[in-house]
Motif scaffolding. Structure first.
Motif, short mmCIF file in Angstrom:
data_model
loop_
_atom_site.label_atom_id
_atom_site.label_comp_id
_atom_site.label_asym_id
_atom_site.label_seq_id
_atom_site.Cartn_x
_atom_site.Cartn_y
_atom_site.Cartn_z
N THR A 146 40.27 -33.39 -5.02
CA THR A 146 41.40 -34.26 -5.32
C THR A 146 42.60 -33.82 -4.48
OG1 THR A 146 42.77 -35.21 -7.08
CG2 THR A 146 42.22 -32.87 -7.29
N ASP A 147 43.33 -34.79 -3.96
CA ASP A 147 44.50 -34.44 -3.13
C ASP A 147 45.53 -33.68 -3.95
OD1 ASP A 147 43.32 -35.71 -0.98
OD2 ASP A 147 44.38 -37.60 -1.29
N TYR A 148 45.74 -34.14 -5.18
CA TYR A 148 46.74 -33.50 -6.05
C TYR A 148 46.23 -33.46 -7.49
CZ TYR A 148 49.81 -34.28 -2.08
OH TYR A 148 50.35 -34.27 -0.82
N GLU A 307 41.83 -38.15 -6.99
CA GLU A 307 42.47 -39.10 -6.07
C GLU A 307 42.35 -38.57 -4.65
OE1 GLU A 307 46.38 -41.78 -6.19
OE2 GLU A 307 46.83 -39.66 -5.90
N GLN A 308 41.80 -39.40 -3.77
CA GLN A 308 41.70 -39.07 -2.36
C GLN A 308 42.23 -40.24 -1.56
OE1 GLN A 308 37.56 -38.24 -1.55
NE2 GLN A 308 37.47 -36.51 -2.96
N ASN A 309 43.27 -39.98 -0.76
CA ASN A 309 43.87 -41.03 0.06
C ASN A 309 44.20 -42.28 -0.75
OD1 ASN A 309 43.58 -39.47 2.45
ND2 ASN A 309 41.43 -40.07 2.56
N ASN A 310 44.83 -42.06 -1.91
CA ASN A 310 45.30 -43.12 -2.80
C ASN A 310 44.18 -43.93 -3.45
OD1 ASN A 310 48.12 -42.64 -2.45
ND2 ASN A 310 47.99 -43.62 -0.44
N ALA A 311 42.95 -43.44 -3.40
CA ALA A 311 41.83 -44.11 -4.06
C ALA A 311 41.20 -43.16 -5.07
CB ALA A 311 40.79 -44.56 -3.03
N HIS A 313 38.19 -41.43 -7.21
CA HIS A 313 36.79 -41.05 -7.00
C HIS A 313 36.33 -40.18 -8.16
CE1 HIS A 313 36.72 -42.34 -2.72
NE2 HIS A 313 37.98 -41.98 -2.74
N LYS A 325 39.61 -25.43 -1.74
CA LYS A 325 40.73 -26.25 -1.30
C LYS A 325 41.81 -25.36 -0.71
CE LYS A 325 43.99 -29.64 -3.18
NZ LYS A 325 44.35 -30.37 -4.42
N SER A 328 47.52 -26.80 3.37
CA SER A 328 47.56 -27.49 4.66
C SER A 328 47.88 -26.54 5.80
CB SER A 328 48.61 -28.61 4.61
OG SER A 328 48.88 -29.10 5.90
#
Length: 347
Positions: A146-148, A307-311, A313, A325, A328
Motif C-alpha cells: 500500500t502506498d500509505y 491503495e496503489q496509485n489511487n486505486a 487493491h 517497503k 523513497s
C-alpha cells in the motif's frame, strides 16, 4: 485470496488493534456505513483482540449502528479502544478467539491495525474458517503493498507542526536541537518530516550503519561545527526512534562529551499518534473501509485492502507484513546530496 465457497455475509466483527492511528474512527465509520448499505450487521469488539479472548472484555461487544458512528470521522484514537494482546501469541488465545467469533455467529472479521495485528489474523486462520480482512492503520507506514497507511499523513503533519515550533525557539537562542520521531524500525516519518521541516540532518535506518556509529558521530560533529561557524541560527537534527543506542538524549550526551557541542534533545513520542486526522487520512480510511466490505462480499479473505496509485487493491496478508517497503530513494538522495548541502552553506 478468493474463497469460492464463502457463504453470504450477514454479520461482521470489527476491532482495532495495536498502536492507535489518526483515522481509525473514520475507517470504523466507513465499514459500518458500507455494511449497512449491503444489509450486513457489524459487531464491534473492544480493546483489540482482548475483546475476543479476555473474559473482562468479551461481554463488551456491541452492534454498531449508524447513530453510533455518526460524527466520529474527525476524532483521533478509536471508539473501539485498542490494546496489545499477548494471549493471541498462544494456541489458547487463538482457540478462545475462534470460540468467541463462533458464539456470536460471526461470518467475517475485519481488523484495523498494523503488522502485529495482521500476524494475529494469519495465526487465527488455523482455528477459524470465517473470512478475514485487514485494514492498514498505523502511523509507521511500514506495510507492504500500500502506498500509505491510515494515520501516516497526520503523524507527519503533527511532527512538522511540532518542529516548526521548536525551530522558533532554536532560532531565538541559536541552539541545536535533536528531535526524535516515532516509526519503530523504518524512516518513513523521519525522512518526510525532516525534509518538510528543512532539518539540517536526518538520521534514519536508511542512511545509518550501526557498525559505523563512532565514525558517524565524528562526521556529525564536524558538520555541526562547520555550519555554526558560517552562520548564526538554529540547527535541527531529526532522528528515528530505535536508531541511536539510547536515543536522542544519548546522542546529545555523546556530542557534548566528545566534541563539546551543546544539544537539546526533544522526544515527540506519542503526540504523533493522537489528534484529529487530516483530510488525507479521513479520505483514505473511508475508501479502505468501503473496499474491505466489498472484498468480503466478493468472497475474498486473508488479505489487506491497499491503495496503489489511487486505486484499491487486495494484498495477501503474508505479503503485507514482510517489511520490504522502503523509504523513497528520491527523498534520501535529496536530503543527502542537495538539501543538507544547501543548509550548510546558507548564511
Amino acid at each position: 485470496m478468493h474463497n469460492k465457497s464463502a457463504k453470504p455475509i450477514k454479520r461482521i466483527a470489527l476491532l482495532t488493534s495495536g498502536g492507535d492511528a489518526p483515522g481509525m474512527n473514520a475507517a470504523i465509520r466507513s465499514v459500518v456505513l458500507a455494511a449497512h448499505h449491503y444489509h450486513i450487521e457489524v459487531i464491534g469488539f473492544y480493546h483489540g483482540y482482548n475483546g475476543l479472548v479476555c473474559e473482562e472484555y468479551i461481554g463488551m461487544a456491541e452492534s454498531l449502528s449508524l447513530i453510533k458512528v455518526n460524527g466520529i470521522i474527525h476524532f483521533g484514537g478509536t471508539i473501539l479502544k485498542s490494546a496489545r494482546c499477548p494471549l493471541m501469541l498462544e494456541e489458547k488465545g487463538l482457540k478462545l478467539a475462534a470460540e468467541t467469533l463462533d458464539a456470536n455467529t460471526i461470518d467475517a472479521l475485519v481488523v484495523i491495525g498494523g503488522d502485529g495485528s495482521f500476524s494475529g489474523l494469519l495465526a487465527l486462520k488455523q482455528y477459524w474458517s470465517g473470512q478475514m480482512i485487514g485494514i492498514p492503520g498505523t502511523i509507521d507506514n511500514d506495510l507492504d503493498g500500500t502506498d500509505y497507511t491510515i494515520g501516516f499523513a497526520t503523524a507527519v503533519n503533527t511532527g512538522i507542526e511540532a518542529i516548526d515550533k521548536i525551530r522558533d525557539t532554536a532560532d531565538a537562542f541559536e541552539r541545536i536541537f535533536i528531535v526524535e520521531l516515532m516509526g519503530r524500525h523504518c524512516g518513513h516519518i523521519t525522512f518526510n518530516v525532516g525534509i518538510a521541516c528543512a532539518a539540517e540532518q536526518v538520521l534514519s535506518f536508511e542512511n545509518f550503519n550501526a557498525n559505523e556509529q563512532s565514525l558517524k558521530l565524528q562526521h556529525l560533529a564536524a558538520e555541526i561545527s562547520a555550519a555554526k561557524k558560517n552562520r548564526h541560527s538554529s540547527y535541527i537534527i531529526v532522528i528515528a526512534e530505535n536508531l541511536w543506542p539510547g536515543g536522542a538524549a544519548e546522542l546529545a550526551k555523546q556530542l557534548h562529551l566528545q566534541a563539546d557541542i551543546e544539544c537539546t534533545p526533544c522526544i515527540l513520542g506519542h503526540i504523533q499518534r493522537g489528534g484529529s486526522p487530516i483530510a488525507k487520512d479521513r479520505i483514505l480510511a473511508t475508501k479502505m473501509g468501503v473496499a474491505a466490505v466489498q472484498a468480503l462480499i466478493e468472497g475474498k479473505s486473508t488479505v489487506m485492502v491497499a491503495e496503489q496509485n489511487n486505486a484499491m487493491h487486495c494484498i495477501p496478508l503474508a505479503k503485507a507484513i514482510k517489511h520490504k517497503k522502503l523509504v523513497s530513494k528520491q527523498l534520501i538522495d535529496a536530503q543527502q546530496n542537495i538539501l543538507a548541502l544547501t543548509a550548510q552553506t546558507q548564511c
